[in-house]
Write an enzyme that holds these catalytic residues in place. Sequence first.
Site, PDB file in Angstrom:
ATOM      1  N   HIS A 192       3.915   1.530   2.447  1.00 51.21           N
ATOM      2  CA  HIS A 192       5.126   0.797   2.042  1.00 51.21           C
ATOM      3  C   HIS A 192       5.838   1.565   0.923  1.00 51.21           C
ATOM      4  O   HIS A 192       7.057   1.664   0.892  1.00 51.21           O
ATOM      5  CB  HIS A 192       4.783  -0.601   1.515  1.00 51.21           C
ATOM      6  CG  HIS A 192       4.006  -1.444   2.484  1.00 51.21           C
ATOM      7  ND1 HIS A 192       2.829  -2.055   2.145  1.00 51.21           N
ATOM      8  CD2 HIS A 192       4.235  -1.761   3.777  1.00 51.21           C
ATOM      9  CE1 HIS A 192       2.373  -2.726   3.192  1.00 51.21           C
ATOM     10  NE2 HIS A 192       3.205  -2.562   4.199  1.00 51.21           N
ATOM     11  N   HIS A 250      -3.611  -2.282  16.244  1.00 46.91           N
ATOM     12  CA  HIS A 250      -4.444  -3.205  15.469  1.00 46.91           C
ATOM     13  C   HIS A 250      -5.889  -3.289  15.970  1.00 46.91           C
ATOM     14  O   HIS A 250      -6.707  -3.986  15.375  1.00 46.91           O
ATOM     15  CB  HIS A 250      -3.790  -4.589  15.428  1.00 46.91           C
ATOM     16  CG  HIS A 250      -2.490  -4.559  14.684  1.00 46.91           C
ATOM     17  ND1 HIS A 250      -1.289  -4.392  15.318  1.00 46.91           N
ATOM     18  CD2 HIS A 250      -2.226  -4.599  13.357  1.00 46.91           C
ATOM     19  CE1 HIS A 250      -0.326  -4.349  14.397  1.00 46.91           C
ATOM     20  NE2 HIS A 250      -0.868  -4.461  13.214  1.00 46.91           N
ATOM     21  N   CYS A 278       0.040  -9.937  20.531  1.00 46.12           N
ATOM     22  CA  CYS A 278      -0.732  -9.369  19.416  1.00 46.12           C
ATOM     23  C   CYS A 278      -0.142  -9.922  18.126  1.00 46.12           C
ATOM     24  O   CYS A 278       1.027  -9.687  17.813  1.00 46.12           O
ATOM     25  CB  CYS A 278      -0.661  -7.844  19.413  1.00 46.12           C
ATOM     26  SG  CYS A 278      -1.380  -7.160  17.894  1.00 46.12           S
ATOM     27  N   LYS A 286      -7.054   6.683   9.941  1.00 41.83           N
ATOM     28  CA  LYS A 286      -6.054   5.633   9.865  1.00 41.83           C
ATOM     29  C   LYS A 286      -6.365   4.780   8.635  1.00 41.83           C
ATOM     30  O   LYS A 286      -7.538   4.520   8.346  1.00 41.83           O
ATOM     31  CB  LYS A 286      -6.163   4.776  11.141  1.00 41.83           C
ATOM     32  CG  LYS A 286      -5.074   3.745  11.301  1.00 41.83           C
ATOM     33  CD  LYS A 286      -5.329   2.962  12.598  1.00 41.83           C
ATOM     34  CE  LYS A 286      -4.903   1.515  12.475  1.00 41.83           C
ATOM     35  NZ  LYS A 286      -3.522   1.233  12.477  1.00 41.83           N
ATOM     36  N   CYS A 296      -4.884  -3.772  21.471  1.00 39.94           N
ATOM     37  CA  CYS A 296      -3.645  -3.244  20.897  1.00 39.94           C
ATOM     38  C   CYS A 296      -3.985  -1.916  20.222  1.00 39.94           C
ATOM     39  O   CYS A 296      -4.894  -1.867  19.388  1.00 39.94           O
ATOM     40  CB  CYS A 296      -3.076  -4.232  19.874  1.00 39.94           C
ATOM     41  SG  CYS A 296      -1.888  -3.451  18.774  1.00 39.94           S
ATOM     42  N   HIS A 329       0.848  -1.194   0.000  1.00 42.82           N
ATOM     43  CA  HIS A 329       0.000   0.000   0.000  1.00 42.82           C
ATOM     44  C   HIS A 329       0.885   1.246   0.000  1.00 42.82           C
ATOM     45  O   HIS A 329       2.117   1.156  -0.012  1.00 42.82           O
ATOM     46  CB  HIS A 329      -1.004  -0.022   1.159  1.00 42.82           C
ATOM     47  CG  HIS A 329      -0.396  -0.086   2.534  1.00 42.82           C
ATOM     48  ND1 HIS A 329       0.477   0.867   3.013  1.00 42.82           N
ATOM     49  CD2 HIS A 329      -0.528  -1.001   3.527  1.00 42.82           C
ATOM     50  CE1 HIS A 329       0.828   0.560   4.243  1.00 42.82           C
ATOM     51  NE2 HIS A 329       0.253  -0.582   4.576  1.00 42.82           N
ATOM     52  N   CYS A 352       1.053  -7.232  15.533  1.00 39.72           N
ATOM     53  CA  CYS A 352       2.395  -6.677  15.798  1.00 39.72           C
ATOM     54  C   CYS A 352       3.450  -7.775  15.786  1.00 39.72           C
ATOM     55  O   CYS A 352       4.636  -7.487  15.769  1.00 39.72           O
ATOM     56  CB  CYS A 352       2.475  -6.033  17.180  1.00 39.72           C
ATOM     57  SG  CYS A 352       1.456  -4.600  17.420  1.00 39.72           S
ATOM     58  N   LYS A 354      -8.053  -1.735   6.106  1.00 41.26           N
ATOM     59  CA  LYS A 354      -8.887  -2.494   5.177  1.00 41.26           C
ATOM     60  C   LYS A 354     -10.363  -2.333   5.521  1.00 41.26           C
ATOM     61  O   LYS A 354     -11.197  -2.171   4.637  1.00 41.26           O
ATOM     62  CB  LYS A 354      -8.514  -3.965   5.277  1.00 41.26           C
ATOM     63  CG  LYS A 354      -7.704  -4.443   4.100  1.00 41.26           C
ATOM     64  CD  LYS A 354      -7.541  -5.919   4.208  1.00 41.26           C
ATOM     65  CE  LYS A 354      -7.090  -6.500   2.900  1.00 41.26           C
ATOM     66  NZ  LYS A 354      -6.882  -7.931   3.011  1.00 41.26           N
TER      67      LYS A 354
HETATM   68  O1  ME8 Z   1       6.669  -3.961  10.304  1.00 41.15           O
HETATM   69  N1  ME8 Z   1       2.524   5.632   6.764  1.00 41.15           N
HETATM   70  O2  ME8 Z   1       6.353  -4.763   8.162  1.00 41.15           O
HETATM   71  P1  ME8 Z   1       5.075  -3.942   7.664  1.00 41.15           P
HETATM   72  C1  ME8 Z   1       3.839   5.577   6.505  1.00 41.15           C
HETATM   73  N2  ME8 Z   1       7.914  -6.817   8.652  1.00 41.15           N
HETATM   74  N3  ME8 Z   1       4.533   4.422   6.411  1.00 41.15           N
HETATM   75  C2  ME8 Z   1       3.878   3.284   6.574  1.00 41.15           C
HETATM   76  C3  ME8 Z   1       2.488   3.255   6.827  1.00 41.15           C
HETATM   77  C4  ME8 Z   1       1.803   4.510   6.923  1.00 41.15           C
HETATM   78  N4  ME8 Z   1       0.498   4.601   7.165  1.00 41.15           N
HETATM   79  N5  ME8 Z   1       2.117   1.969   6.949  1.00 41.15           N
HETATM   80  C5  ME8 Z   1       3.226   1.212   6.759  1.00 41.15           C
HETATM   81  C6  ME8 Z   1       6.923  -4.753   9.403  1.00 41.15           C
HETATM   82  N6  ME8 Z   1       4.294   1.993   6.526  1.00 41.15           N
HETATM   83  C7  ME8 Z   1       8.059  -5.747   9.569  1.00 41.15           C
HETATM   84  C8  ME8 Z   1       9.378  -5.033   9.401  1.00 41.15           C
HETATM   85  S1  ME8 Z   1      12.073  -5.010   9.288  1.00 41.15           S
HETATM   86  C9  ME8 Z   1      13.276  -6.017   9.836  1.00 41.15           C
HETATM   87  C10 ME8 Z   1      10.596  -5.902   9.600  1.00 41.15           C
HETATM   88  C11 ME8 Z   1       5.676   1.524   6.244  1.00 41.15           C
HETATM   89  O3  ME8 Z   1       4.647  -4.597   6.402  1.00 41.15           O
HETATM   90  C12 ME8 Z   1       6.674   2.009   7.285  1.00 41.15           C
HETATM   91  O4  ME8 Z   1       7.959   1.946   6.742  1.00 41.15           O
HETATM   92  O5  ME8 Z   1       4.075  -3.796   8.746  1.00 41.15           O
HETATM   93  C13 ME8 Z   1       6.545   0.941   8.348  1.00 41.15           C
HETATM   94  O6  ME8 Z   1       7.654   0.926   9.232  1.00 41.15           O
HETATM   95  C14 ME8 Z   1       6.471  -0.309   7.505  1.00 41.15           C
HETATM   96  O7  ME8 Z   1       5.700   0.106   6.338  1.00 41.15           O
HETATM   97  C15 ME8 Z   1       5.819  -1.484   8.199  1.00 41.15           C
HETATM   98  O8  ME8 Z   1       5.676  -2.517   7.265  1.00 41.15           O
END
Ligand code: ME8
Length: 492
Positions: A26, A151, A131, A298, A148, A23, A134, A301
């Site tokens: 990311h 979530h 959770c 926020k 949480c 999304h 998380c 989905k």
């Molecule tokens: O946490 N605004 O993966 P994840 C800005 N797998 N950035 C956002 C966002 C938002 N609303 N939502 C997500 C994980 N991000 C773990 C990480 S690393 C060793 C393991 C971005 O798929 C932001 O960079 O939940 C956030 O830190 C990341 O997506 C979380 O991605």
Amino acid sequence: MIVLARKKFYITTPIYYVNDVPHIGHAYTTIAADVIARWHRLKGEDVFFLTGTDEHGEKIQQAAEKAGKEPKKFCDEIAKKFKDAWKILNISYNHFIRTTDKYHVKAVINALQTLYKNGYIYKGKYQGLYCVGCEKYLTESELIDGKCPLHLKEPQFLSEDSYFFTLSKFHTVLLNKIEKDEIVIKPEARKNEIISFLQNNKLEDISISRSKVKWGIKLPWDESHTCYVWIDAFLNYVTGIGWPNKKFERYWPADLHLIGKDILRVHATIWPAELLAVGLKVPKQIFAHGYFTIKGQKMSKSLGNVVDPVELSKKYSVDAVRYFLIREFPFGEDGDFSEEALINRINGELVADLGNLIYRVLTLAERYKGRIKGKPELDKILDISLIDKHMENLELQDALGAIWEFVRNTNKYINEKQVWKLEGEELSNALYNLLEACRIISILISPFLPETSEKINKQLGIKAGKLKDCKFRKFTGRIKKGEYLFKKVVKM
Ligand code: ME8
């Protein structure tokens, strides 16, 4: 002759969970990392840019079950969606790591064995509130109304035999390293949050294994347990550049781990502790950017407001999305996303400033049949070192702002000089300045708007340049005016 080794620059993004498709959040981190990586390449540095996907653990296991798919097959499908999205968004990563890649799994087993052998792991019993969203245990104080806060779900009460990592042993050393900037945490406010957290709380040992989760890397000394997903995931930052093979030393320690603020605390505690316990250097810098909401809400989905970066790029162009994301939000702060704001940036800045400038300059230059030469004038209003300083400080919005100042002032130059009325030497001189300014603008925007920069180069008949080429010199291009760079978006 002394040959100096090129400076290296190693940058990473989080590896994203494959429980769902990419999304805009990311995309935000990944585009920002791409802009930074491209900037360092423009400076002639040896850049390694790593991104990828986080594929083990309960969250993914559950998502695969829900989709009625075998976990690996499910991961293959979603990981491909991330790769496809990054291709469309022009992400110039050097490597895309998946935690199910064989070399990664092998290296994680190796790291676990080292942690065990070095006495950082012991067996105990874990009881707590977990959770799944998380993928971590939460304390009562972290919950809001028993849920949480991230979530909005009640965590599950779990009680199980588990292996523990002695995180508590690293409390003082981590606090020291962060205070002394041996691990730089940025922005400053986030660093202070981590310091105050460490001053007011004692780090506790963490459970690093799960006996009930099957989808994960088995502990080498007890295969009835799988490894906690974060312990596995963090290691991507070293396995992705070849660890434990010595070649990883070319790039390690990382110059910049770029992440969202949601995962800063684990990156500032568990990750460096894991590295120290394995006997590796800690990263140089962690930057946590803000989170954005969608029209004040926020992104989720259930609210149906998840923004798909690929769809958005198809609608408005990739470079418009890249430009907007970097220009709209101060890097590090929270922001709010809306399509109206995106359209305003497209019409007001991409069309009216940049698109218009290139079109006007090329129209004037094509009409002129003489040799283009002159003396630099516009160089006085261009401050490359300021732009570079902003980039080095990760003030991406300000860097783009400073480039835009130059774009606007170049447009102003056309108006003030009334270039369309000039003739002879005066015209040649103005065109020289304008064409050189456009060539330099094309270099400066290339990390942000790579496709647009290529289009400008084609119209100017020049090759892509580096940062060192951002000086006024002889103009040697062969002009061929093309289409408008951006189309005005008509609001419905
Ligand atoms: O946490 N605004 O993966 P994840 C800005 N797998 N950035 C956002 C966002 C938002 N609303 N939502 C997500 C994980 N991000 C773990 C990480 S690393 C060793 C393991 C971005 O798929 C932001 O960079 O939940 C956030 O830190 C990341 O997506 C979380 O991605």
